[in-house]
Design an enzyme around this catalytic site. Structure first.
Site, short mmCIF file in Angstrom:
data_model
loop_
_atom_site.label_atom_id
_atom_site.label_comp_id
_atom_site.label_asym_id
_atom_site.label_seq_id
_atom_site.Cartn_x
_atom_site.Cartn_y
_atom_site.Cartn_z
N HIS A 74 0.82 -1.22 0.00
CA HIS A 74 0.00 0.00 0.00
C HIS A 74 0.85 1.27 0.00
O HIS A 74 0.36 2.34 -0.34
CB HIS A 74 -1.06 -0.01 1.12
CG HIS A 74 -0.57 0.31 2.49
ND1 HIS A 74 -0.29 -0.66 3.43
CD2 HIS A 74 -0.33 1.49 3.10
CE1 HIS A 74 0.09 -0.09 4.56
NE2 HIS A 74 0.09 1.22 4.39
N ASP A 120 1.02 -7.68 2.18
CA ASP A 120 1.18 -6.25 1.94
C ASP A 120 2.65 -5.84 1.84
O ASP A 120 3.19 -5.18 2.72
CB ASP A 120 0.47 -5.49 3.07
CG ASP A 120 0.22 -4.04 2.72
OD1 ASP A 120 0.82 -3.54 1.76
OD2 ASP A 120 -0.58 -3.39 3.43
N SER A 152 3.90 2.07 8.55
CA SER A 152 3.72 1.13 7.45
C SER A 152 5.05 0.90 6.77
O SER A 152 5.74 1.85 6.43
CB SER A 152 2.74 1.68 6.43
OG SER A 152 1.46 1.38 6.83
N1 ARG Z 1 -4.67 0.46 7.34
C1 ARG Z 1 -3.35 0.49 6.78
C2 ARG Z 1 -2.76 1.90 6.97
O1 ARG Z 1 -3.24 2.66 7.71
C3 ARG Z 1 -3.35 0.04 5.36
C4 ARG Z 1 -3.99 0.95 4.39
C5 ARG Z 1 -4.00 0.54 2.95
N2 ARG Z 1 -4.97 -0.50 2.63
C6 ARG Z 1 -6.26 -0.30 2.27
N3 ARG Z 1 -7.01 -1.33 2.06
N4 ARG Z 1 -6.80 0.88 2.14
O2 ARG Z 1 -2.27 2.60 6.20
N1 GLU Z 2 -1.17 1.25 7.53
C1 GLU Z 2 -0.57 2.28 8.36
C2 GLU Z 2 0.42 3.14 7.58
O1 GLU Z 2 0.25 3.37 6.42
C3 GLU Z 2 0.03 1.66 9.54
C4 GLU Z 2 -1.05 1.28 10.42
C5 GLU Z 2 -1.18 2.20 11.57
O2 GLU Z 2 -1.74 3.29 11.47
O3 GLU Z 2 -0.67 1.75 12.60
O4 GLU Z 2 1.34 3.70 8.13
#
Ligand code: ARG
Ligand code: GLU
Length: 721
Positions: free
Chosen positions: A84, A220, A656
């Site tokens: 991502h 991921d 991330s």
């Molecule tokens: N939750 C993760 C973060 O905060 C992954 C985000 C990307 N994935 C998604 N399905 N939108 O960034």
């Molecule tokens: N998916 C998140 C990022 O892009 C990390 C998840 C979180 O917020 O801990 O940094």
């Protein structure tokens, strides 16, 4: 007094300061955390994490692009981060013919690696506590303005001294809300090429449905390579560039982990607010998050429906949808988590104990005795403007057409200053490029529908004096149409030159300075002007004033809390600087009667398989590997293929792509998410519920090796079997 002590203790327990909470400064690790880390299973020295004289782990870690972390995994510049995090770049290389998002991408040799203009990685050379120098000439008597100008001047001196005679970049950042300052000296590389990305059916498996959730099965990760000039220095893209030899890269362990094992995450958490008063928590839970959730939900409904009808739209909107959905879902989790934790009550109880403590001492009561009341007043003023500003930027700027208007505004204002035609021509030429990329991911019908939804929400949820002018009076439309917002949007898009690429380019083709008047009358451009007027004339100044007050209250309250809690080691809020967080591999109990394990396996991917649903359509190749149990050296000792695991590391957005490191300093995973029950950890951490989610490095390598056949990449890594 006893009662105060009791409350303080309660604070520690409820805030988890005695568990795995904390995002620590690498430079200070030795003094603050090292012993605790060793007790929990860390086996190396503090210098092996952070050292400025010898290569240490920090030399293997980068800021990847704007808001992610990445780490070096070979001595030939190979870097791993999340799928991502690489998504936008993978998408830029994708088209209906070469759909790398859907099919994945693997460079089978160096010359197939794809360059990504604009993508940078940043290594930390060193950091330094410069608090004394920055605050040297500041006194208690100064007002905020005097204080800030002295601080800014000091920062400037420090930065220019740090950069002198080098190609490094430098910045000074505030910690503990301006009670401390650190200098960061960085080296930035600009030739970063895409090496490999799994298909979305692996890298984004489970999509937004599984996002922020545990149990998780998302692969991921993506791979890039950092290039430099032949002499090893940073250089923009050139065929002559060579792969960077980093000072340090992570060895990769295939040994796995078990519950209770030490893990640490080393990366760039973006922003947390652990020390804010109850009024701020109240605002987040009851105003900000609910407004953002409602606006984004409306956008998502439109985007998702459109993506389901057409492959081209799916590619165009996939990146936007992911980022809109990401915040939306996080905030839902955050509100729930704060409620479940009784965060507001806890803060209030803590504030009572704090106030008692302050009142017991004359100096403290003078300095801090009133601070909570001042906060209360400030937040009362702040609330309506905060709500209004979220609406301007989330709803007002929601449609891409308005975003394009902002991009055209430079030309508009330039035109009014009687510029030369050559000046105009240059600006127009730039804009034409902007327009090309703007419309690559744009679909007029979809954008128009978003506009209609935004108009509706704005009109219904914001009081009239804080709405843009175009929304002052929709009664004409309301009388004529049931769907007044749709009708309004329809009319605007029909007439505006910004609604599609052809009309925008035609308009620019014959552009003369005097045409700014046409822009002013353009329905979409004038909506943009209305929004800016609203912002500049009614919101910005009261908003900034009270923000200023809140900032300085934050500084003083932080200073007070550092005294109040002086027997415990506090960590500064995340501020997108390099931090270490450590904890242990551990499952959790999300609800009464439910227990979650600490890892998931390929079996779970097969359970979720559903060819009908884009996000759960397991690729045939992966199924074959599963049926033949062709896992090679990447299988766990239990014979299964582990996919993801969780631990108690206190992470945040920006982490991330961060390396997840075992007690021996080897890479065992790549951090990519938190669990939904734990997303309130940015405000209040709960050791029972908060978990970071990582891809098991063995799954990533299995995909590279067995799924993609890119074994040459495995060969350049340092593997510990
Ligand atoms: N939750 C993760 C973060 O905060 C992954 C985000 C990307 N994935 C998604 N399905 N939108 O960034
Ligand atoms: N998916 C998140 C990022 O892009 C990390 C998840 C979180 O917020 O801990 O940094």
């Amino acid at each position: 007094m006893k009662k105060v002590l009791f409350s303080v203790l309660l604070f520690f327990i409820s805030y988890g300061l005695i568990a795995d909470e904390g995002m620590w400064i690498p430079l200070l690790l030795k003094d603050y955390n090292y012993e605790d880390m060793v007790r929990k299973g860390f086996k190396l020295s503090a210098e092996e994490i952070y050292d400025i004289n010898n290569a240490s782990m920090k030399d293997a870690i980068v800021i990847f692009g704007g808001g992610c972390t990445g780490e070096m995994i070979s001595n030939e510049g190979l870097l791993i981060t999340n799928h991502h995090c690489g998504y936008g770049y993978i998408q830029k290389h994708s088209s209906v013919e070469h759909d790398y998002l859907t099919d994945g991408f693997w460079a089978m040799s160096r010359d197939e690696e794809l360059s990504n203009p604009g993508l940078k990685v940043t290594f930390l050379i060193r950091m330094e506590d410069v608090s004394e120098r920055v605050l040297r000439d500041v006194t208690d008597e100064m007002n905020e303005e005097q204080r800030n100008s002295i601080i800014e001047a000091a920062k400037k001196d420090i930065v220019s001294a740090a950069k002198e005679g080098t190609h490094y970049q430098a910045e000074v950042k505030p910690f503990f809300h301006g009670n401390q300052y650190f200098l960061f000296v960085n080296e930035v590389f600009e030739d970063v090429r895409l090496v490999g990305a799994p298909p979305s059916s692996i890298g984004k498996f489970g999509g937004d449905t599984d996002n922020w959730m545990w149990p998780r099965h998302t692969g991921d990760f993506s791979l890039f390579r950092v290039y430099c000039a032949p002499d090893g220095s940073p250089a923009s893209y050139s065929e002559e560039n060579i792969p960077l030899k980093p000072k340090k890269h992570f060895p990769i362990s295939l040994k796995g982990y078990k519950p209770g094992d030490f893990t640490m995450v080393f990366g760039y958490p973006g922003s947390t607010t652990q020390y804010i008063p109850s009024y701020a928590v109240d605002l987040t839970m009851n105003v900000e998050d609910p407004a953002l959730i409602e606006i984004r939900e409306a956008k998502l409904n439109v985007i998702k429906a459109a993506m389901n009808t057409d492959t081209k739209i799916r590619i165009q909107y996939s990146s936007k949808a992911a980022s809109v959905a990401n915040g939306w879902k996080k905030w839902i989790g955050e509100v729930r988590g704060l409620k479940r934790l009784n965060a507001l009550e806890k803060k209030i109880r803590y504030e009572k104990a704090f106030t008692k403590w302050a009142q017991n001492n004359r100096t403290y009561s003078q300095k801090y005795g009133n601070i909570l009341q001042e906060y209360q007043e400030a937040y009362n003023t702040y609330k309506p403007y905060r709500h209004a500003i979220l609406y301007v930027f989330e709803a007002g700027f929601g449609p891409d057409a308005i975003v394009l208007a902002r991009k055209m505004s430079g030309l508009y204002f330039l035109s009014q200053r009687e510029p030369s035609q050559s000046n105009i021509d240059a600006t127009v030429a730039d804009l034409k490029n902007t327009i090309e990329s703007h419309f690559k991911d744009y679909h007029e019908e979809t954008d128009k529908k978003i506009m209609a939804e935004m108009i509706k929400l704005y009109y219904e949820n914001v009081e009239s004096n804080l709405r843009p002018e175009y929304l002052q009076d929709l009664s004409k439309y309301q009388k004529k149409f049931d769907n007044y917002a749709e009708a309004y949007a329809e009319a605007a898009y029909n007439k505006s030159v910004l609604a599609n690429k052809e009309s925008a380019l035609t308009f620019l083709d014959s552009y003369k300075a005097k045409h700014y008047k046409k822009l002013a009358k353009d329905p979409i451009f004038s909506m943009y002007l209305n929004l800016m007027n609203l912002y500049q004339n009614k919101i910005a100044s009261p908003y900034n004033n009270v923000n200023y007050t809140i900032d300085s209250l934050n500084r003083v309250y932080m200073e007070a809390q550092m005294l109040f809690l002086k027997d415990s080691t506090l960590y500064p809020d995340a501020n997108f600087t390099l931090r270490i967080t450590y904890g242990e591999v551990e499952g959790y109990y999300p609800a009464d009667g439910v227990e979650y394990k600490y890892y998931t396996t390929l079996e779970g991917i097969m359970e979720k398989d559903n060819p009908e649903i884009y996000d759960y359509d397991v690729p045939d190749k992966l199924k074959d590997l599963f049926y033949n149990k062709n896992y090679g050296k990447y299988a766990d000792s239990d014979g299964t293929m582990h996919v993801a695991f969780i631990a108690t590391n206190h992470t945040s957005g920006g982490n991330s792509g961060s390396p997840v490191i075992d007690g021996n300093g080897n890479l065992i995973g790549v951090n990519f998410d938190r669990n939904w029950e734990g997303t309130m950890s940015d405000i209040m951490y709960d050791p029972d519920m908060c978990r970071n989610i990582s891809i098991d490095i063995r799954y990533a390598l299995f995909i590279v090796d067995k799924f993609a056949g890119a074994t040459h990449l495995i060969d350049e890594m340092t593997i510990i079997e």
